[in-house]
Write an enzyme that holds these catalytic residues in place. Structure first.
Site, short mmCIF file in Angstrom:
data_model
loop_
_atom_site.label_atom_id
_atom_site.label_comp_id
_atom_site.label_asym_id
_atom_site.label_seq_id
_atom_site.Cartn_x
_atom_site.Cartn_y
_atom_site.Cartn_z
N ARG A 254 0.87 -1.17 0.00
CA ARG A 254 0.00 0.00 0.00
C ARG A 254 0.91 1.23 0.00
NH1 ARG A 254 -1.92 -3.58 3.99
NH2 ARG A 254 -4.02 -4.41 3.58
N LYS B 27 -1.78 -2.73 8.12
CA LYS B 27 -2.94 -2.29 8.89
C LYS B 27 -2.97 -2.96 10.26
CE LYS B 27 -6.07 -1.08 5.08
NZ LYS B 27 -7.38 -1.32 4.46
N HIS C 77 -2.46 2.62 -5.85
CA HIS C 77 -3.07 1.38 -5.35
C HIS C 77 -3.33 0.40 -6.48
CE1 HIS C 77 -4.55 -0.49 -1.72
NE2 HIS C 77 -5.60 -0.95 -2.38
N ARG D 36 -0.57 -2.00 -6.77
CA ARG D 36 -0.68 -3.11 -5.81
C ARG D 36 -1.64 -4.17 -6.35
NH1 ARG D 36 -1.00 -4.74 -0.17
NH2 ARG D 36 -3.14 -5.14 0.48
N HIS E 20 -3.47 -9.46 3.73
CA HIS E 20 -4.91 -9.57 3.94
C HIS E 20 -5.19 -10.48 5.13
CE1 HIS E 20 -5.97 -8.52 -0.52
NE2 HIS E 20 -5.76 -7.45 0.22
N TYR F 29 -9.18 -11.49 -6.67
CA TYR F 29 -8.23 -11.45 -7.78
C TYR F 29 -8.42 -12.63 -8.74
CZ TYR F 29 -5.98 -7.71 -5.28
OH TYR F 29 -5.74 -6.52 -4.66
#
Length: 309
Positions: free
Chosen positions: A165, A187, A255, A258, A281, A290
């Site tokens: 990110r 995150k 982004h 990514r 994730h 994806y």
């Protein structure tokens, strides 16, 4: 966290503070998520105090009906709040009431019959391999100052070559580069290790050799023109400049690089679980989107190439 006023007694306010502490310290939610949850709950309590005609108490919450929640959701929908945001609002409310139940404060069944708004599937818009490469390499042609060109190339290379990110790329320190893999803090403060391919490492080394500022080991490595930490806005502006120069669509953002990283890996046989780890994730379902992206791209190529497509 937010200045939204609501009428509630001190007991309710105390439980909100305890809930927020749990979300931050135990569940380690990201700062922006905490702010959103806090704002969502306050807006609900503000609505509820007006809806019931008095300050919100624990008894008010315990006697809550599904119709009250639906009325709130309808009011927010009337304010043009989208389905994705409404789903987050409902998630915040369920989290708060779940906390109250776990702590033995109260139990409410009101939320169990309220359906989560349907969210239309939005597939990530990936660039082609050639577009991604040109986005990174063309930076040199748009910037006269060599060290800034090298800096922006290195940041974009991290987004595409390592799947970072933009916030993660700008937080990289020299200490994070001391092993073969790159240490990334994502995150919620979660740390993961990402392979650093030769091209990305070379882009970083070129930037470090040209950067006119000292780069302390444990501080963000990418610097602005005055030596402070680089702002994400500058990279977003650079990408907008590259879009214009290369004729790329508005979806070509940092982004998107990514997304391209994940899509291209999957298209070349990458393992979905491994890609999940590389992207950081928490859930495999987030990464599974994806597979749809790659299938969509395959079908589009078929339609374009087949004589009767």
């Amino acid at each position: 966290m937010t200045d939204i006023a609501f009428a509630a007694d001190e007991t309710v306010k105390r439980e909100i503070a305890r809930w927020m502490r749990e979300l931050g310290a135990v569940r380690r939610l990201a700062g922006k998520t905490l702010e959103a949850y806090d704002r969502d709950l306050r807006q609900f309590l503000s609505f509820l105090s007006g809806h019931t005609g008095g300050p919100v108490s624990l008894r008010t919450l315990e006697e809550l009906r599904a119709a009250d929640i639906r009325a709130f959701m309808a009011a927010r929908r009337a304010e043009s709040l989208g389905s994705r945001s409404l789903a987050r609002v409902l998630s915040a409310l369920k989290s708060f009431f779940g906390f109250l139940e776990r702590e033995g404060v109260l139990k409410s069944e009101a939320l169990t019959t309220v359906r989560t708004p349907k969210i239309p599937k939005s597939l990530p818009k990936a660039l082609t391999v050639i577009e991604a490469r040109r986005t990174i390499e063309t930076t040199q042609e748009l910037e006269e100052r060599p060290w800034i060109a090298a800096r922006d190339m290195a940041v974009l290379a991290l987004c595409y070559g390592s799947g970072l990110r933009i916030s993660e790329a700008l937080a990289v320190t020299p200490a994070d580069l001391e092993t073969q893999a790159l240490r990334v803090t994502g995150k919620g403060g979660k740390v993961r290790m990402v392979p650093l391919i030769a091209a990305v490492r070379q882009a970083i080394e070129t930037y470090k050799s040209l950067c006119p500022f000292a780069l302390p080991r444990d501080e963000p490595m990418f610097r602005g023109v005055r030596g402070g930490p680089l702002s994400p806005r500058l990279i977003q502006m650079r990408t907008a400049q590259l879009r214009g120069a290369l004729g790329l669509p508005p979806s070509a953002t940092p982004h998107a690089l990514r997304h391209s990283f994940a899509t291209h890996l999957l298209g070349r046989g990458g393992d979905l679980r491994a890609i999940q780890e590389l992207l950081g994730h928490a859930s495999l379902s987030t990464t599974q989107v994806y597979t749809a992206v790659d299938t969509d791209r395959l079908l589009e190529s078929y339609r374009k190439a087949h004589p009767r497509g």
